[in-house]
Design an enzyme around this catalytic site. Structure first.
Site, PDB file in Angstrom:
ATOM      1  N   LYS A  52     -42.627  11.770 -87.750  1.00 26.69           N
ATOM      2  CA  LYS A  52     -43.518  10.718 -88.224  1.00 26.69           C
ATOM      3  C   LYS A  52     -42.995  10.188 -89.560  1.00 26.69           C
ATOM      4  O   LYS A  52     -42.518  10.984 -90.395  1.00 26.69           O
ATOM      5  CB  LYS A  52     -44.916  11.327 -88.390  1.00 26.69           C
ATOM      6  CG  LYS A  52     -46.015  10.354 -88.744  1.00 26.69           C
ATOM      7  CD  LYS A  52     -47.356  11.103 -88.795  1.00 26.69           C
ATOM      8  CE  LYS A  52     -48.522  10.208 -89.094  1.00 26.69           C
ATOM      9  NZ  LYS A  52     -49.810  10.944 -89.137  1.00 26.69           N
ATOM     10  N   SER A 143     -53.358   9.049 -86.355  1.00 29.37           N
ATOM     11  CA  SER A 143     -52.367   8.104 -86.811  1.00 29.37           C
ATOM     12  C   SER A 143     -50.935   8.411 -86.375  1.00 29.37           C
ATOM     13  O   SER A 143     -50.049   7.581 -86.575  1.00 29.37           O
ATOM     14  CB  SER A 143     -52.405   8.043 -88.335  1.00 29.37           C
ATOM     15  OG  SER A 143     -52.076   9.306 -88.879  1.00 29.37           O
ATOM     16  N   SER A 167     -55.112  13.498 -86.762  1.00 24.24           N
ATOM     17  CA  SER A 167     -54.033  12.553 -86.471  1.00 24.24           C
ATOM     18  C   SER A 167     -52.924  13.048 -85.562  1.00 24.24           C
ATOM     19  O   SER A 167     -52.154  12.255 -85.051  1.00 24.24           O
ATOM     20  CB  SER A 167     -53.412  12.051 -87.767  1.00 24.24           C
ATOM     21  OG  SER A 167     -54.167  10.974 -88.219  1.00 24.24           O
TER      22      SER A 167
END
Ligand code: GLN
Length: 466
Positions: A52, A143, A167
């Protein structure tokens, strides 16, 4: 090479912000050489993974999907990234997210929304939802939506996400992959650009529980660069081949029958509870009475820490700098106005409001007290003999993008974190595993929550379920 090809073929998903092709080919070549010489470093040697884009990667752009960090190339690797590289794993790219990991849809980053790979799967397309994937699609969750989409679309075998309020588990669940949020402190946060320091943990996404367990074994443990890390408990790295659930007590929290829970998710939850029972486990209804306060409590604490964490982005040290330089204040203000999206700005404003001298006791201190009550709820249930809790991960399967971005649905999407956030407030480990496909042909997943630092046992149970 295959993974890099998949990245190209699935570009429409917008799962990656940066593809590290050259670096990956070099690392893969080195791994091949080791293999040929019989000097393989272990199970992750040569395995392609993605990260990420809120984890620092040495000399590789790290953006947090924000204009604020445009052009930022960290001079170091996050500890978890370094540990994977040290095992020979091959970094293929940095994945898309909501700006600074604030969100649950991966729709709010500066590089555009992530599309859920299941939008292109035959059942979803052919069941007559009237959705043409070129004009609308289903969200990947967030996310860490880019990481989940990367694993689900087979361009990475493994991906790192971050999990502050869900997330890693939310997108893992909506994209139908395994997603682990380890106990707070078990994995180092050094090099993970902070959202809420007291809740952030690196998360692991993979195609199977077994892969998550191998990765956890590599990543866990104390790090002198993160004083909140703890030593990993001594337990075997391998998952047991045969796991006997007859000694297991599974708790089903009654407060998790939340408004908005879809009939399909509820029926999977009931089905899997019955499966545990059928295999000889004890299944018990339990109560976590303060669950209803977790969303508001999380948001107060999140905004307060965000207000403080975002202060470092002033246009001087990193990334974007505004051209308005009439005074220092004007430079700060316009840099932050131009650099942050409205979600980030709203949280900074709210956080500073909660922290004002006259509000501090009413909001910040009160939220900390409620956090303690939520943690106590879990402690009480686990000390009454429950080994794991079985819950849904999200209220339903993934929403379409057009539905998700409606203003009225924004508040509803915060509700979607109801099953994931309490775990972060309490620092416990949790894992989500796919359970079935919904009538729309989209993944429905369930969550298991374990006792603190019993991540391995949690994975053993998840492995049984898988
Ligand atoms: N959806 C939550 C938020 O917007 C959780 C985010 C996260 O875990 N990074 O803050």
């Amino acid at each position: 090479r295959k993974c890099l090809q998949r990245i190209k073929k699935t570009r429409h998903l917008n799962a990656y912000i940066t593809v590290t092709e050259e670096l990956a080919m070099k690392q893969a070549q080195e791994a091949d050489d080791r293999l040929l010489r019989g000097k393989s470093l272990g199970p992750l040697d040569g395995i392609p993974f993605s990260v990420k884009d809120n984890f620092c990667t040495e000399n590789v752009a790290t953006t947090c999907a924000s204009r604020m960090l445009r052009g930022y190339r960290p001079p170091f690797n996050a500890t978890v990234v370094q540990k994977l590289l040290d095992q020979g794993a091959v970094l293929v790219g940095k994945t898309n997210l909501d700006e600074f990991a604030m969100g649950s849809g991966s729709t709010d980053g500066a590089f555009g929304p992530v599309r859920n790979p299941w939008s292109y799967a035959a059942p979803y397309r052919t069941l007559g939802h009237g959705t043409d994937p070129e004009s609308d699609w289903v969200i990947a969750g967030g996310s860490s939506g880019g990481s989940a989409a990367a694993v689900a679309s087979l361009s990475s075998f493994l991906a790192l996400g971050s999990d502050t309020g869900g997330s890693t588990r939310n997108p893992g669940s909506l994209c139908g992959v395994v997603a682990l949020k380890p106990s707070y402190g078990l994995l180092s946060r050094h090099g993970l650009i902070p959202l809420v320091n007291s809740m952030d943990v690196p998360g692991i996404m993979s195609r199977s529980v077994h892969d998550a367990a191998i990765t956890l074994g590599v990543l866990q443990g104390q790090d002198e660069k993160d004083s909140t890390t703890v030593q990993a408990p001594h337990s075997p790295t391998a998952l047991p081949q045969e796991f006997d659930v007859r000694d297991l007590c599974v708790g089903v929290p009654k407060e998790y029958h939340a408004p908005g829970l879809s009939a399909e998710t509820l029926s999977q939850w009931t089905r899997v509870a019955a499966m545990f029972e059928g295999a000889g486990a004890r299944v018990r209804e339990v109560s976590l009475p303060h669950t209803q306060y977790s969303i508001v409590c999380y948001h107060v604490l999140c905004c307060c820490e965000v207000a403080s964490n975002m202060a470092r982005f002033d246009g001087l040290q990193y990334g974007h700098r505004s051209a308005v330089e009439s005074s220092t204040e004007a430079l700060y203000a316009s840099t932050r106005h131009e650099g942050f999206n409205d979600v980030v700005r709203r949280r900074v404003l709210s956080g500073n409001y909660f922290l004002l001298k006259q509000n501090y006791e009413r909001y910040f201190v009160k939220a900390q007290q409620i956090r303690r009550l939520i943690t106590e709820d879990f402690r009480r249930v686990f000390s009454s003999g429950v080994d794991v809790l079985l819950t849904p991960t999200t209220l339903s399967d993934a929403a379409t993008y057009s539905d998700f971005i409606q203003e009225d649905n924004r508040t509803r999407s915060a509700q979607d974190d109801i099953f994931t956030q309490p775990v972060n407030l309490a620092g416990l480990p949790a894992v989500t595993v796919p359970a079935c496909l919904s009538g729309r042909g989209l993944p429905v997943s369930l969550q298991l929550i374990g006792r603190r630092l019993q991540d391995r046992k949690l994975l053993a149970v998840a492995h049984w379920l898988e």
